[in-house]
Design an enzyme around this catalytic site. Structure first.
Site, short mmCIF file in Angstrom:
data_model
loop_
_atom_site.label_atom_id
_atom_site.label_comp_id
_atom_site.label_asym_id
_atom_site.label_seq_id
_atom_site.Cartn_x
_atom_site.Cartn_y
_atom_site.Cartn_z
N ARG A 114 48.77 33.18 45.90
CA ARG A 114 47.81 32.98 44.79
C ARG A 114 48.38 31.79 44.06
O ARG A 114 49.45 31.88 43.46
CB ARG A 114 47.72 34.22 43.91
CG ARG A 114 46.96 34.02 42.60
CD ARG A 114 45.49 33.65 42.85
NE ARG A 114 44.73 33.59 41.59
CZ ARG A 114 44.40 32.46 40.95
NH1 ARG A 114 44.78 31.29 41.44
NH2 ARG A 114 43.71 32.51 39.85
N HIS A 117 48.84 28.65 38.68
CA HIS A 117 47.68 28.57 37.79
C HIS A 117 48.03 29.13 36.43
O HIS A 117 49.10 29.72 36.23
CB HIS A 117 46.50 29.35 38.39
CG HIS A 117 46.72 30.84 38.39
ND1 HIS A 117 47.54 31.47 39.28
CD2 HIS A 117 46.24 31.82 37.57
CE1 HIS A 117 47.56 32.77 39.03
NE2 HIS A 117 46.79 33.02 37.98
N HIS A 119 45.77 30.74 32.61
CA HIS A 119 44.46 31.13 32.07
C HIS A 119 44.60 31.58 30.63
O HIS A 119 45.72 31.81 30.13
CB HIS A 119 43.80 32.22 32.91
CG HIS A 119 44.75 33.19 33.54
ND1 HIS A 119 45.45 34.12 32.82
CD2 HIS A 119 45.14 33.33 34.84
CE1 HIS A 119 46.21 34.82 33.64
NE2 HIS A 119 46.07 34.36 34.87
N GLU A 123 47.94 38.34 31.52
CA GLU A 123 47.80 39.03 32.81
C GLU A 123 48.85 40.13 32.94
O GLU A 123 50.04 39.87 32.81
CB GLU A 123 47.96 38.01 33.95
CG GLU A 123 48.09 38.63 35.34
CD GLU A 123 48.15 37.55 36.42
OE1 GLU A 123 47.41 36.56 36.32
OE2 GLU A 123 48.96 37.70 37.35
N HIS A 162 51.88 30.55 36.34
CA HIS A 162 52.56 31.48 37.25
C HIS A 162 51.98 31.41 38.65
O HIS A 162 50.94 30.76 38.87
CB HIS A 162 52.45 32.91 36.69
CG HIS A 162 51.03 33.31 36.39
ND1 HIS A 162 50.41 32.98 35.21
CD2 HIS A 162 50.11 34.00 37.11
CE1 HIS A 162 49.18 33.47 35.21
NE2 HIS A 162 48.97 34.09 36.35
N GLU A 185 38.76 36.07 37.18
CA GLU A 185 39.87 35.55 37.99
C GLU A 185 39.42 34.34 38.81
O GLU A 185 40.24 33.56 39.27
CB GLU A 185 40.38 36.68 38.90
CG GLU A 185 41.36 36.32 39.98
CD GLU A 185 42.73 35.87 39.47
OE1 GLU A 185 42.95 35.91 38.25
OE2 GLU A 185 43.56 35.47 40.30
N HIS A 297 42.33 58.31 22.05
CA HIS A 297 43.22 57.19 21.70
C HIS A 297 42.68 56.50 20.46
O HIS A 297 41.53 56.06 20.44
CB HIS A 297 43.33 56.22 22.87
CG HIS A 297 43.78 56.89 24.12
ND1 HIS A 297 45.11 57.13 24.40
CD2 HIS A 297 43.08 57.45 25.15
CE1 HIS A 297 45.20 57.78 25.55
NE2 HIS A 297 44.00 57.99 26.02
N GLU A 302 40.36 52.99 26.66
CA GLU A 302 41.22 53.23 27.83
C GLU A 302 40.57 52.60 29.05
O GLU A 302 39.38 52.75 29.26
CB GLU A 302 41.40 54.74 28.04
CG GLU A 302 42.20 55.10 29.29
CD GLU A 302 42.56 56.59 29.34
OE1 GLU A 302 42.73 57.20 28.26
OE2 GLU A 302 42.66 57.13 30.45
N HIS A 341 38.59 63.12 25.68
CA HIS A 341 38.46 63.23 27.13
C HIS A 341 39.60 64.05 27.73
O HIS A 341 40.63 64.26 27.09
CB HIS A 341 38.41 61.84 27.79
CG HIS A 341 39.53 60.92 27.42
ND1 HIS A 341 39.61 60.31 26.20
CD2 HIS A 341 40.63 60.53 28.11
CE1 HIS A 341 40.70 59.56 26.14
NE2 HIS A 341 41.35 59.68 27.29
MN MN Z 1 46.95 34.79 36.90
MN MN Z 2 43.35 59.01 27.74
#
Ligand code: MN
Ligand code: MN
Length: 403
Positions: A114, A117, A119, A123, A162, A185, A297, A302, A341
């Site tokens: 990969r 690059h 962004h 990530e 990276h 991506e 949360h 999530e 949940h």
């Molecule tokens: Mn990346």
């Molecule tokens: Mn949860």
């Protein structure tokens, strides 16, 4: 609870039943009585999907009302296939409920790259299989190289360049998560793309060499390509010229933060993986019959990636609304912030999945802890239960309830 209060609740409940019964008998009203539910299905249907989604085909009777779709499979995402590997993404464009995090599933062959690059989004990654070498350089010119395997993470802050390369013998496959549901991506800043769209004389001037050196620069970006393996020495964090905080973390190898007879939770957030300031993560395992407890949360949605096994999740969305979703390996799920949940293992093997949050720390409010630390006589009046039951609740947190 006073006897009077108890009787009043019972009476209210009985009246509720009477009203409900009357309403279902009203001409034209839908009959929701359990024994009268019509589950016949003579029209067309997709037999494969029917078996995959029992919680939609025959929902629990406690499910009600509209809860948006909180499930999306990578299997349905377009696969961008190139020599050296492939990738596919699930962004908010396809999966409307997942606004905070976009996910990518990528495979690299041994030697598959990969390309270099960067962004706008940060990530975060989790290695599923095989091994890879990752590289990065920070804004101070400090370098980072590491080899990662199954269960390992990496985190590259927004804008930090990276690369990833699959290693022998089997290459690798991993999950990427970006701290922006809109991130694609397929739209990153790549080194070949920039070089291909810069005049060769400018490249020559920039690097202080003759323009002929750039005669074979690719015209279009590589994105993923089959390369030769470059087995660089992993850098020692803190050594001269090396980043001061590691961009990788061994999540799968660490001791669980919580362990019960029915499962475990391993957490990686900015407390133990300091560079990861915008993604908090938990690797959760639930044994057959086990329950990831009722909780919510307070700080973020999530985002889930389902690694193995099968499970169902029921989400409580307030206003009398609840919906159950079935999950299989390779699926993505999400739970909007603050919605209650729980997750049940519905298969014969341990279920493993990731819980990710666009936040600096993992935070949750379990129903059990809430009930245990609120005056028990008060809680008991709400649920019409014996307060003595609450006195027996465990003092320690149990994210996966022991069965
Ligand atoms: Mn990346
Ligand atoms: Mn949860």
């Amino acid at each position: 609870m006073s006897q009077l209060r108890g009787r009043a609740l019972l009476l209210a409940s009985a009246i509720g039943d009477m009203i409900a019964t009357r309403s279902v008998r009203h001409p034209g009203a839908r009959d929701t009585h359990p024994s009268k539910r019509d589950t016949s299905n003579p029209g067309p249907d997709n037999p494969v999907l029917l078996t995959q989604f029992p919680s939609s085909v025959a929902p629990p009777q406690t499910d009600k009302g509209h809860v948006p779709n909180l499930w999306f499979p990578f299997s349905q995402a377009h696969r961008r296939i190139q020599h050296g590997g492939w990738s596919r993404e699930v962004t908010v464009k396809d999966f409307v409920a997942a606004k905070e995090i976009a996910g990518v599933n990528m495979r690299l062959t041994p030697g598959g790259v990969r390309e270099l690059h960067w962004h706008l989004a940060a990530e975060w990654a989790f290695m599923l299989t095989g091994s890879a070498q990752i590289t990065a350089v920070d804004q101070h010119g400090r370098r980072f190289v590491d080899n990662v395997g199954p269960g390992d993470l990496w985190y590259f802050p927004a804008g930090i360049p990276h690369s990833i390369q699959g290693l022998e013998p089997a290459g690798c496959e991993f999950i990427l998560a970006f701290d922006d549901g809109n991130f694609s991506e397929f739209d990153t800043f790549t080194i070949s793309d920039w070089a291909g769209h810069t005049p060769k004389e400018v490249l020559a001037k920039n690097f202080g060499v003759d323009a002929v050196a750039f005669a074979d620069v690719p015209r279009e970006q590589l994105y993923i390509f089959q390369g030769k393996i470059v087995a660089a020495q992993p850098t020692q964090i803190g050594a001269p010229g090396v980043v001061p905080q590691s961009f990788s973390f061994r999540l799968g190898a660490k001791q669980p933060d919580y362990q019960t007879a029915s499962g475990s939770v391993r957490i990686a957030d900015s407390h133990n993986f300091p560079v990861s300031t915008t993604i908090a993560a938990a690797l959760v395992e639930v044994e057959p019959g086990g329950l990831r407890e009722l909780h919510w949360h307070p700080n973020a949605d999530e985002w889930q990636f389902w690694i193995s096994g099968q499970a169902r999740m029921t989400v409580f969305a307030a206003g009398g609304r609840a919906r159950t979703f079935d999950f299989h390996a390779g699926d993505v799920g999400t739970v909007p912030r603050a919605m209650g949940h729980y997750i049940e293992n519905t298969g014969n093997e341990a279920v493993r999945y990731l819980e990710l949050f666009r936040a600096d720390e993992f935070a949750e409010v379990p129903l059990t802890a809430w009930a245990a630390h609120t005056p028990h006589d008060l809680v008991a009046q709400h649920l019409n239960i014996d307060p003595a039951l609450l006195d027996k609740l465990p003092d320690r947190k149990q994210p996966v309830v022991p069965a």
